[in-house]
Design a protein around this motif. Structure first.
Motif, mmCIF file in Angstrom:
data_model
loop_
_atom_site.group_PDB
_atom_site.id
_atom_site.type_symbol
_atom_site.label_atom_id
_atom_site.label_comp_id
_atom_site.label_asym_id
_atom_site.label_seq_id
_atom_site.Cartn_x
_atom_site.Cartn_y
_atom_site.Cartn_z
ATOM 1 N N SER A 98 -13.893 -10.445 -7.748
ATOM 2 C CA SER A 98 -13.487 -9.475 -6.736
ATOM 3 C C SER A 98 -13.342 -10.067 -5.348
ATOM 4 O O SER A 98 -12.571 -9.557 -4.530
ATOM 5 N N ARG A 131 -9.839 -10.627 -4.141
ATOM 6 C CA ARG A 131 -8.892 -9.517 -4.079
ATOM 7 C C ARG A 131 -8.020 -9.561 -2.827
ATOM 8 O O ARG A 131 -6.791 -9.442 -2.917
ATOM 9 N N GLU A 179 -4.082 -9.933 -3.084
ATOM 10 C CA GLU A 179 -3.357 -8.713 -2.737
ATOM 11 C C GLU A 179 -2.374 -8.989 -1.603
ATOM 12 O O GLU A 179 -1.246 -8.468 -1.593
ATOM 13 N N MET A 239 -10.468 -0.859 -8.501
ATOM 14 C CA MET A 239 -9.411 -1.860 -8.362
ATOM 15 C C MET A 239 -8.038 -1.200 -8.379
ATOM 16 O O MET A 239 -7.131 -1.644 -9.070
ATOM 17 N N ARG A 242 -5.520 -4.772 -12.250
ATOM 18 C CA ARG A 242 -6.580 -5.162 -13.176
ATOM 19 C C ARG A 242 -6.329 -4.468 -14.511
ATOM 20 O O ARG A 242 -6.148 -3.261 -14.574
#
Length: 582
Positions: free
Chosen positions: A245, A248, A252, A279, A290
């Protein structure tokens, strides 16, 4: 569908020498009509048919080139690949330029002399089996590098080697490693201090995080460059089989760039502290989402940690590489017992999320399939379209392939294992009856597991045609044919990198074939692969470009965009800290 910005002349028709659709209802076409506003395919067929469906569309004639759906890399590790396979790290695998130990020693000597004392040095791809060398450790690496922190990743991705100066970067007091866990184990000297070898994924992540700040100036730029490398080789969609995580925000951010060249499906590690966190990527879900969770059950056959049922042959090659000659590792090397594995699978698997499990050895495959069967029954998913995965699936029996198919389990296989190590597995490390059928494509295909192919991120270069070539010919890098009865047809091998991989990621309704209504993700090829000697696919068929959502990918423009946002996300990529807000 994810919109990728406004475009001038949103409707167009691409005409090629041929369009390989991977749609069995219409295997070939002449043209494809696309709409850049929606990013979708609006018609497939003859040029006349596409003009009738899109009368106001402009026509782009691609000449003698061939259009296909973009390739899908079913199993990748983008962040490790980004920082370990590109400068300033040193990729030292035999098949990327360092085929002998003497050449590596020359590199070590040169870097020791050229690099200021105290500057960390990072290496990836040490192949003890192909180089015929014993396992490096803290003592041997201290001799090569007394004044530099050094970290070397094994080619398998399941071991790492480091010297005394590296333990200081790790933050270990008096070189004392932390307690072992199933996902991070350390060798120790008699006094309890580090022996200089670590095993498994959390050990890898910890060591990499410690070295990145002193080695890689801009990890996000490197990550963008890895995306570009995938695109240059024809990939338009990828699976991250080790997502955590803390990555991310930077991933992103890349997905949000208008020119991002690849879509990522994320399989989050079960040991991630935030594994159950939300997510939802919202409007970006077309580019990043995810889809499941990843578990590591065994290691690698090349270092003796795969759960195989047969003994290693007592050969000189095996002895010098420190594999356990004369013994069959069996279940002793599993990271989890059946009960522990079943608990993990039951905790993370459900109707919405797939489970993907790393398992190479046949002994371990039985345990994984047992765990899957019990978990699927317990969760009420038995007989449903769950598409749970097994990764690598190196040595299954034909019966295990059939059992996996009956359970609805799909496999992502590793042609690079058969390609680069096939000559050793067949008769040098294992008995030919076992080693020759390494990566048994035909048994997997016939068993109904809908196999896909991958390069495993930083383990081997992302070369889809080399994967396909090996699957069709069963030729290793030396040209030797191993277990030809395990070969696939070209149609079947192409499915593994297109529609099978889309199906495996539960995206076959969007990508993987050229069909009306699907996303317009393409790769343009220099040559029709069906006209090429299968043994020369890698040398003959070249990528001329890719499209994502009906827009031709501009990699120079993408990298300029990455450079612009890198300062905000570099620290987040290293530490997981929130990105700096301007």
């Amino acid at each position: 569908m994810h919109r990728r910005g406004a475009h001038v002349g949103s409707r167009s028709i691409l005409k090629a020498a041929s369009v390989i659709t991977m749609d069995p209802a219409q295997p070939r076409a002449e043209a494809v009509a696309i709409d850049a506003d929606s990013g979708t395919i609006t018609a497939v067929g003859s040029l006349a048919h596409c003009q009738g469906a899109a009368p106001d569309a402009s026509i782009e004639d691609l000449g003698p080139a061939v259009l296909m759906p973009g390739f899908i890399q079913a199993h990748d590790h983008p962040v490790p690949a980004a920082v370990l396979c590109q400068q300033p790290a040193h990729w030292i695998a035999p098949f990327v330029g360092f085929p002998t130990w003497s050449e590596l020693e020359a590199l070590f000597d040169r870097l020791r002399k050229q690099t200021p004392a105290g500057q960390p040095l990072l290496f990836n791809g040490l192949d003890r089996l192909l180089l015929s060398i014993p396992m490096p450790d803290r003592t041997s690496l201290d001799r090569y590098f007394p004044d530099h922190p050094v970290l070397i990743f094994d080619i398998t991705g399941h071991a790492l080697y480091f010297n005394s100066r590296a333990t200081q970067l790790f933050g270990w007091t008096n070189a004392m490693p932390p307690a072992d866990t199933p996902d991070a184990r350390w060798t120790r000297r008699s006094d309890g201090t580090a022996g200089g070898v670590g095993f498994e994924t959390q050990a890898t992540l910890m060591a990499l995080s410690a070295f990145l700040p002193g080695v890689v100036p801009s990890p996000l730029f490197n990550l963008g460059a890895w995306y570009a490398t995938l695109a240059r080789n024809g990939f338009t969609a990828v699976g991250d089989l080790g997502f955590v995580s803390r990555l991310r925000a930077p991933m992103e951010a890349l997905a949000a760039l208008p020119g991002c060249p690849v879509r990522y499906s994320l399989y989050q590690t079960t040991y991630d502290p935030a594994a159950h966190s939300d997510m939802d990527f919202g409007e970006l879900s077309g580019m990043i989402r995810r889809v499941g969770y990843k578990i590591w059950m065994d290691g690698s056959p090349s270092i003796g940690t795969a759960a195989i049922s047969v003994p290693y042959l007592d050969s000189a090659r095996a002895r010098i590489a420190d594999v356990p000659v004369g013994s069959a590792p069996g279940l002793s090397v599993l990271n989890y017992s059946l009960d522990q594995f079943l608990a993990l699978v039951s905790q993370f698997g459900d109707k919405d999320f797939q489970i993907a499990t790393h398992i190479n050895g046949d002994a371990g495959i039985d345990v994984v399939l047992d765990g899957y069967e019990q978990a699927l029954n317990g969760l009420g998913l038995s007989g449903l379209d769950h598409r749970w995965r097994v990764e690598h699936f190196a040595t299954p029996s034909r019966e295990q392939c059939a059992r996996a198919g009956e359970l609805g389990v799909t496999a992502s296989m590793s042609p690079f294992q058969a390609l680069y190590w096939g000559d050793l597995y067949d008769g040098v490390i294992f008995e030919p009856s076992y080693g020759a059928r390494w990566q048994p494509y035909r048994d997997a295909y016939d068993g109904g597991v809908r196999p896909t192919f991958h390069n495993d991120g930083y383990l081997s270069p992302p070369l889809p045609w080399l994967n396909i070539q090996n699957a069709v010919t069963r030729r290793s890098a030396s040209g030797t044919v191993h277990a030809p009865e395990q070969s696939l047809t070209l149609d079947e091998a192409l499915q593994a990198h297109t529609i099978n991989a889309a199906w495996q990621q539960k995206r076959d309704h969007e990508i993987g074939s050229i069909e009306t209504g699907k996303l317009a993700d393409f790769v343009l090829l220099s040559t029709d692969p069906y006209t090429v000697d299968p043994a020369r696919l890698q040398d003959t068929v070249h990528t001329l470009g890719t499209w994502i959502s009906a827009r031709r990918v501009d990699l120079d423009g993408f990298m300029d965009s990455v450079k612009g946002i890198a300062p905000r996300y570099d620290q987040a990529l290293i530490t997981g800290a929130p990105p700096h807000q301007c």
